[in-house]
Design a protein around this motif. Structure first.
Motif, mmCIF file in Angstrom:
data_model
loop_
_atom_site.group_PDB
_atom_site.id
_atom_site.type_symbol
_atom_site.label_atom_id
_atom_site.label_comp_id
_atom_site.label_asym_id
_atom_site.label_seq_id
_atom_site.Cartn_x
_atom_site.Cartn_y
_atom_site.Cartn_z
ATOM 1 N N LEU A 47 0.826 -1.214 0.000
ATOM 2 C CA LEU A 47 0.000 0.000 0.000
ATOM 3 C C LEU A 47 0.864 1.270 0.000
ATOM 4 O O LEU A 47 0.627 2.190 -0.801
ATOM 5 C CB LEU A 47 -0.966 -0.036 1.191
ATOM 6 C CG LEU A 47 -1.840 1.192 1.401
ATOM 7 C CD1 LEU A 47 -2.771 1.426 0.211
ATOM 8 C CD2 LEU A 47 -2.680 1.078 2.669
ATOM 9 N N PRO A 48 1.891 1.350 0.883
ATOM 10 C CA PRO A 48 2.733 2.556 0.835
ATOM 11 C C PRO A 48 3.375 2.782 -0.534
ATOM 12 O O PRO A 48 3.417 3.919 -1.026
ATOM 13 C CB PRO A 48 3.818 2.279 1.886
ATOM 14 C CG PRO A 48 3.216 1.270 2.804
ATOM 15 C CD PRO A 48 2.251 0.467 1.991
ATOM 16 N N ILE A 49 3.842 1.693 -1.181
ATOM 17 C CA ILE A 49 4.491 1.892 -2.485
ATOM 18 C C ILE A 49 3.463 2.306 -3.537
ATOM 19 O O ILE A 49 3.736 3.154 -4.389
ATOM 20 C CB ILE A 49 5.261 0.631 -2.938
ATOM 21 C CG1 ILE A 49 6.395 0.354 -1.963
ATOM 22 C CG2 ILE A 49 5.800 0.805 -4.351
ATOM 23 C CD1 ILE A 49 7.253 -0.827 -2.312
ATOM 24 N N MET A 50 2.268 1.727 -3.440
ATOM 25 C CA MET A 50 1.260 2.127 -4.431
ATOM 26 C C MET A 50 0.977 3.628 -4.325
ATOM 27 O O MET A 50 0.884 4.337 -5.337
ATOM 28 C CB MET A 50 -0.024 1.344 -4.249
ATOM 29 C CG MET A 50 -1.047 1.814 -5.241
ATOM 30 S SD MET A 50 -2.495 0.804 -5.334
ATOM 31 C CE MET A 50 -1.879 -0.637 -6.118
ATOM 32 N N LEU A 51 0.899 4.132 -3.103
ATOM 33 C CA LEU A 51 0.670 5.569 -2.933
ATOM 34 C C LEU A 51 1.829 6.387 -3.483
ATOM 35 O O LEU A 51 1.634 7.468 -4.043
ATOM 36 C CB LEU A 51 0.459 5.878 -1.453
ATOM 37 C CG LEU A 51 -1.009 5.869 -1.029
ATOM 38 C CD1 LEU A 51 -1.135 5.810 0.473
ATOM 39 C CD2 LEU A 51 -1.700 7.127 -1.566
ATOM 40 N N CYS A 52 3.048 5.881 -3.302
ATOM 41 C CA CYS A 52 4.209 6.588 -3.879
ATOM 42 C C CYS A 52 4.052 6.663 -5.391
ATOM 43 O O CYS A 52 4.234 7.718 -6.007
ATOM 44 C CB CYS A 52 5.513 5.822 -3.614
ATOM 45 S SG CYS A 52 6.047 5.857 -1.923
ATOM 46 N N GLU A 53 3.707 5.522 -6.002
ATOM 47 C CA GLU A 53 3.635 5.493 -7.466
ATOM 48 C C GLU A 53 2.519 6.404 -7.984
ATOM 49 O O GLU A 53 2.717 7.166 -8.931
ATOM 50 C CB GLU A 53 3.409 4.058 -7.960
ATOM 51 C CG GLU A 53 4.606 3.164 -7.678
ATOM 52 C CD GLU A 53 4.549 1.828 -8.428
ATOM 53 O OE1 GLU A 53 3.557 1.557 -9.110
ATOM 54 O OE2 GLU A 53 5.522 1.068 -8.304
ATOM 55 N N LEU A 54 1.349 6.323 -7.337
ATOM 56 C CA LEU A 54 0.238 7.161 -7.810
ATOM 57 C C LEU A 54 0.575 8.635 -7.668
ATOM 58 O O LEU A 54 0.281 9.455 -8.549
ATOM 59 C CB LEU A 54 -1.048 6.845 -7.028
ATOM 60 C CG LEU A 54 -1.660 5.460 -7.226
ATOM 61 C CD1 LEU A 54 -2.908 5.296 -6.371
ATOM 62 C CD2 LEU A 54 -2.001 5.222 -8.689
ATOM 63 N N SER A 55 1.214 9.002 -6.544
ATOM 64 C CA SER A 55 1.481 10.430 -6.358
ATOM 65 C C SER A 55 2.573 10.917 -7.305
ATOM 66 O O SER A 55 2.480 12.027 -7.828
ATOM 67 C CB SER A 55 1.817 10.747 -4.899
ATOM 68 O OG SER A 55 2.794 9.892 -4.427
ATOM 69 N N LEU A 56 3.576 10.070 -7.563
ATOM 70 C CA LEU A 56 4.605 10.483 -8.532
ATOM 71 C C LEU A 56 3.975 10.684 -9.908
ATOM 72 O O LEU A 56 4.273 11.646 -10.613
ATOM 73 C CB LEU A 56 5.697 9.415 -8.643
ATOM 74 C CG LEU A 56 6.691 9.326 -7.479
ATOM 75 C CD1 LEU A 56 7.578 8.100 -7.648
ATOM 76 C CD2 LEU A 56 7.548 10.589 -7.407
ATOM 77 N N GLY A 57 3.095 9.751 -10.274
ATOM 78 C CA GLY A 57 2.443 9.825 -11.588
ATOM 79 C C GLY A 57 1.612 11.085 -11.718
ATOM 80 O O GLY A 57 1.738 11.828 -12.685
#
Ligand code: PFF
Length: 504
Positions: A56-66
């Motif tokens: 979950l933390p990594i998914m949030l990183c990816e979505l926010s970077l995108g």
């Protein structure tokens, strides 16, 4: 470079497309055989911890970077912050040490992969991470995913005829012939894998709203309904309880270091992490959506899908007296035998394989999207041309992997070169692609993404992108950043060390 011109039509469309990417063969085919292999409930607990503390933390990183970049994974990693930083230099040094540790243990293949990363990080800094998650990892996955997708097409077509359910040996033989691409099945295997790959490419060609979003919106609800139909059938069988026990009562004696790495790999694979998907899909997201809410919804949907798939598969296996320890062929060999013991087996079997096919397609489209976006931006090509270029470059690898899934000897002329000259004897392309991506490339990219967000992009910008609407979301975002900086990376590193046999 100008940001995207395409967007999702709605937040719901985006959530379904992301869930479509996450929910796929990973939840049904891979989750069930890996869980069968590593002992059921104990594996499930480690897996769930990995999902919530790392995934979950990594998914949030990816979505926010995108979303912050408004561009795909290739550009996001180079435009939001300096390309090369002290941290990318230290990452290169750490990776070099990792490569040396592998080499010391005689794991030359892993040493090679890690060394490649080290060199890339040294020369290109964070841009190298962007390159890996845009092209390398997702496209490697797309190739072996198409092979399994091809097997599923064949099973979906033969299921209504019912023969594979009536005679278990027929299904076993069919799978053997398909997987080894032997005899009359040689071209069938190639054609099916190619058909799956091309179907994926055409949906991507139709674009974000008309292709990916529309396909996911129609088929995601259908997938859930069909899984539930099978669960009801499975749970109403006598003896189904044994399957529930296997799923929910942990036996920790079965948990090994290898099992922990497998749980971590599965968490990355099932959430499509470390392969640029979150960044690519996030880049088409409007600024008004709240990221915490979206990411939590997607992760919960994916976890429910895996548990539902387990609830459909294991009670069925135990109720029909079959073993879950079959490996990659579990859903292909054992499940038809299990369906065969039920009345109306062609019906249940067809529903199952059709569900699997739809789930596979909504995932495979996400593997190509980031790369297509990258090609469009870098080469100034339109979407259709970018997809055609991808088909031309990647296409030839699909049949090669399809026919060599079990044995290189099936590749005329080149087979000998792979097996004897390169000594790729014990593994197939298929196994190499699966293991390299799930066990190494995805977790490694995930780790680098965590470090990038924590220390290079930084708290202020990351928190701004969270776009919180209430106090709960604000609190959640602060906890998220703490976990991203201090907890998830440590856990990933520990799992790696454990995988290497260095740590406890
Ligand atoms: N998450 C997909 C599944 O569970 O089947 C697999 C996947 C999709 C992996 C997209 C990686 C990826 F980029």
């Amino acid at each position: 470079m100008s940001p995207n011109k395409e967007f999702w039509s709605s937040s719901k469309g985006f959530v379904l497309a992301m869930a479509g990417s996450a929910i796929g063969l990973g939840n049904i085919w891979r989750f069930s055989y890996i869980m069968g292999k590593y002992g059921g409930a104990a594996f499930m607990l480690v897996y769930l911890a990995a999902i919530f503390l790392i995934g979950l933390p990594i998914m949030l990183c990816e979505l926010s970077l995108g979303r912050a970049s408004g561009k795909g994974p290739l550009e996001a990693m180079t435009e939001l912050a300096p390309k090369r930083t002290t941290l990318s230099f230290f990452a290169a040094v750490a990776l070099t040490l990792g490569a040396a540790a592998f080499a010391f243990k005689g794991m030359y293949f892993h040493a090679g992969v890690t060394g490649f990363f080290a060199l890339g990080a040294l020369l290109f800094g964070w841009g190298f991470l962007g390159f890996t998650v845009t092209f390398l990892t997702p496209l490697m996955i797309a190739v072996f995913y198409s092979v399994v997708g091809g097997w599923i097409i064949i099973y979906t077509i033969v299921s209504p005829l019912g023969k594979i359910f009536r005679e278990p040996t027929v299904s076993a033989e069919l799978l053997d012939n398909i997987v080894t691409a032997s005899g009359s099945q040689y071209w069938v295997t190639i054609a099916a894998a190619a058909a799956f790959f091309l179907a994926t490419a055409f949906i991507v060609m139709a674009g974000v709203q008309k292709g990916i979003e529309r396909f996911s919106k129609i088929f995601m609800p259908i997938i859930f309904i069909l899984i539930i139909v099978i669960i009801i059938r499975a749970l109403t069988l006598p003896g189904a309880k044994e399957g529930l026990r296997f799923l929910f009562l942990p036996d920790f004696s079965k948990m090994s270091a290898e099992g922990i790495m497998a749980a971590l790999g599965q968490a990355f694979f099932t959430l499509s992490l470390g392969a640029g998907v979150g960044i690519a899909y996030g880049s088409y997201l409007g600024k008004s959506s709240s990221l915490p809410k979206t990411a939590i919804t997607i992760v919960i949907m994916d976890t429910i899908a895996s548990i539902l798939a387990g609830l459909a598969i294991f009670p069925l296996l135990f109720a029909t007296g079959l073993s879950p320890q079959e490996g990659t062929s579990l859903v292909f060999k054992i499940l038809p035998a299990a369906f065969g013991k039920l009345p109306l087996s062609p019906l249940w079997g067809t529903i199952f394989f059709f569900t699997l096919l739809l789930a596979a397609l909504t995932s495979s489209i996400s593997m190509l999207e980031g790369a297509v976006q990258g090609i469009m931006q870098k080469l100034y090509l339109g979407r259709a041309k970018a997809v055609i270029l991808l088909i031309l470059v990647l296409g030839p690898l699909v049949p090669l992997t399809a026919v060599s899934a079990a044995n290189y000897a099936n590749i005329p002329k080149l087979g000998k070169f792979f097996s004897e000259t390169l000594q790729l004897r014990s593994d197939s392309f298929f196994a190499i692609l699966d293991n390299t991506t799930c066990l190494w490339l995805m977790p490694l990219a995930g780790l680098m993404t965590l470090l990038y967000v924590s220390f290079v992009w930084g708290k202020k910008k990351a928190m701004e992108e969270m776009n919180c609407f209430n106090a709960f979301e604000w609190l959640f975002s602060n906890i998220w950043f703490f976990v991203v900086r201090f907890i998830s990376p440590v856990l990933v590193i520990m799992a790696f060390l454990k995988g290497l046999g260095i740590f406890f």
